[in-house]
Design a protein around this motif. Structure first.
Motif, PDB file in Angstrom:
ATOM      1  N   ASP A 112       0.841  -1.196   0.000  1.00  0.00           N
ATOM      2  CA  ASP A 112       0.000   0.000   0.000  1.00  0.00           C
ATOM      3  C   ASP A 112       0.878   1.249   0.000  1.00  0.00           C
ATOM      4  O   ASP A 112       1.772   1.387   0.838  1.00  0.00           O
ATOM      5  N   ARG A 113       0.630   2.149  -0.941  1.00  0.00           N
ATOM      6  CA  ARG A 113       1.454   3.367  -1.071  1.00  0.00           C
ATOM      7  C   ARG A 113       1.468   4.178   0.223  1.00  0.00           C
ATOM      8  O   ARG A 113       2.426   4.885   0.513  1.00  0.00           O
ATOM      9  N   ARG A 114       0.399   4.071   1.027  1.00  0.00           N
ATOM     10  CA  ARG A 114       0.343   4.812   2.287  1.00  0.00           C
ATOM     11  C   ARG A 114       1.351   4.303   3.306  1.00  0.00           C
ATOM     12  O   ARG A 114       1.605   4.963   4.314  1.00  0.00           O
ATOM     13  N   GLN A 115       1.946   3.136   3.048  1.00  0.00           N
ATOM     14  CA  GLN A 115       2.959   2.589   3.944  1.00  0.00           C
ATOM     15  C   GLN A 115       4.380   2.941   3.506  1.00  0.00           C
ATOM     16  O   GLN A 115       5.338   2.523   4.143  1.00  0.00           O
ATOM     17  N   TRP A 116       4.494   3.700   2.427  1.00  0.00           N
ATOM     18  CA  TRP A 116       5.831   4.075   1.952  1.00  0.00           C
ATOM     19  C   TRP A 116       6.370   5.231   2.797  1.00  0.00           C
ATOM     20  O   TRP A 116       6.563   6.346   2.324  1.00  0.00           O
ATOM     21  N   HIS A 117       6.612   4.958   4.036  1.00  0.00           N
ATOM     22  CA  HIS A 117       7.136   5.959   4.963  1.00  0.00           C
ATOM     23  C   HIS A 117       8.243   5.336   5.810  1.00  0.00           C
ATOM     24  O   HIS A 117       8.329   4.113   5.927  1.00  0.00           O
TER      25      HIS A 117
END
Length: 413
Positions: A112-117
């Motif tokens: 999930d792109r929202r986890q690219w942190h």
């Protein structure tokens, strides 16, 4: 643990999940010590996230402006190069070395792109481990000197004997990037100013003691670039000015006091100034002229296809033998230039993909991320004197850090 660091780790765990976060931190810490173990741990972390997430390939058109598709294309072109390969065993070994260039981009596209942190805390761990390794290597050299041995003290403290786990050129690359990340990201504020300065000077000392000629040549320009970019941040500016002076004096003192260091510099200058080089050359600077010329000739003989993924080593050694390059043949050296190595192996298509790997992220529309720009440029210049993607320490560093630097705290890619 510093409260800011603790908060960053907890945030990472909340975003990625506890187990993947800890595994990625372990991979970042292991990278300067055991790249082969680091990549296995990284596979485990990303695979865990992919399997527990939406399990859907998430591709965005803007990804073409990143490293991701070009790393994968570089690997897949080597797979294609197996079609005109006779030495299948070496070809499979080469693909195993380069596998992170495909596996890591592929895995994160299922996350999930929202986890690219979390790149800050991962690069914080990576930087501290590099600084710790400099201290450990130096103490180990001092112990060896105290115990006596066949090597002179100058060789113990300045040579491949000092860099215990990585080739000095690769370790110098790791250290230089770590300095850039430490200064450009807010992670230098996560420690008290005095400790942050200790980290920077440890990294700087490591670059000096690695004795990598390309490392030295890149280090001063990188420091000057950082000094210009961060000129308004007084603490960092002062630290960088001190590093410039420290590194310049360190290199001068080392070359003046160490016959071994001085010989390496003299040998490099002599190799650059001579038109003809001994066919039996084995010294690092002189032998490169032989390996570069051989790779260029192989490319000119096979400009469209190259000699093939599995046959590149055999064909290169065969050419060394035919030309009488006994030292290079006995040591089975690669081209010591990633661009020429790729050209000889895969022909013009390989060179174009490799150039895209460098140029696309640099020419992408603004805003450009300075961490990504410095990362790409450092690798691109090092590739002119080392075939870094042919060995695990180079391919793992480029693929793992190349993916992590994209995890830019909310910046859309």
């Amino acid at each position: 643990m510093n409260s800011t660091v603790g908060l960053a780790v907890r945030t990472l765990q909340g975003t990625l999940g506890k187990i993947p976060a800890l595994l990625l931190l372990a991979a970042a810490i292991l990278l300067p010590v055991l790249p082969s173990a680091a990549i296995i741990v990284a596979y485990g972390a990303l695979l865990w996230m992919a399997l527990t997430g939406p399990r859907q390939f998430q591709w965005r058109p803007t990804f073409w402006r990143t490293l991701l598709p070009w790393m994968a294309a570089f690997f897949l072109l080597h797979v294609l190069g197996m079609l005109w390969t006779s030495n299948v065993g070496f070809g499979l070994f080469d693909l195993q070395i380069k596998l992170p260039l495909l596996a890591l981009p592929l895995l994160i596209c299922f996350i999930d792109r929202r986890q690219w942190h979390g790149r800050d805390v991962l690069l914080f761990a990576f930087t501290l481990m590099n600084a710790a390794m400099v201290v450990i290597f130096t103490l180990a050299a001092v112990v060896r000197i105290g115990m006596g041995g066949p090597l002179a003290p100058s060789q113990q403290i300045f040579s491949s004997y000092w860099s215990l786990f990585l080739h000095p050129s690769y370790f110098a690359l790791y250290l230089t990037f770590a300095i850039a990340a430490w200064c450009l990201l807010p992670i230098h504020r996560w420690l008290p100013r005095s400790w942050s300065t200790v980290v920077l000077y440890s990294l700087c000392l490591g670059v000096v003691l690695c004795g990598s000629k390309v490392g030295w040549m890149l280090f001063i320009p990188v420091l000057l670039t950082l000094l210009f970019m961060l000129r308004k941040e007084r603490p960092v500016r002062n630290a960088l000015a001190g590093l410039l002076l420290f590194s310049a004096l360190g290199i001068i003192v080392l070359v003046a006091a160490s016959p071994f260091a001085r010989d390496r510099v003299v040998e490099m200058m002599r190799a650059m100034g001579e038109e003809h080089h001994s066919s039996a050359a084995v010294t690092s600077s002189e032998v490169r002229w032989l390996t570069w010329g051989t790779a260029r000739d192989l490319f000119l003989q096979h400009p469209w296809s190259g000699v093939g993924t599995g046959d590149i080593k055999d064909e290169t050694v065969k050419a060394y033998t035919a030309l009488g390059y006994t030292g290079a043949a006995e040591r089975r050296l690669n081209a010591h230039d990633q661009y020429l190595q790729t050209a000889a192996c895969l022909g013009i298509s390989g060179v174009l993909i490799l150039c895209a790997l460098v140029l696309v992220p640099l020419l992408a529309p603004r805003p450009r991320d300075p961490v990504i720009v410095i990362f790409v440029l450092l690798n691109a210049v090092n590739w002119t004197v080392e075939s870094m993607l042919e060995v695990q320490a180079g391919s793992v560093f480029f693929s793992f850090i190349g993916v992590i630097v994209l995890w830019d705290r909310g910046q859309e890619q």
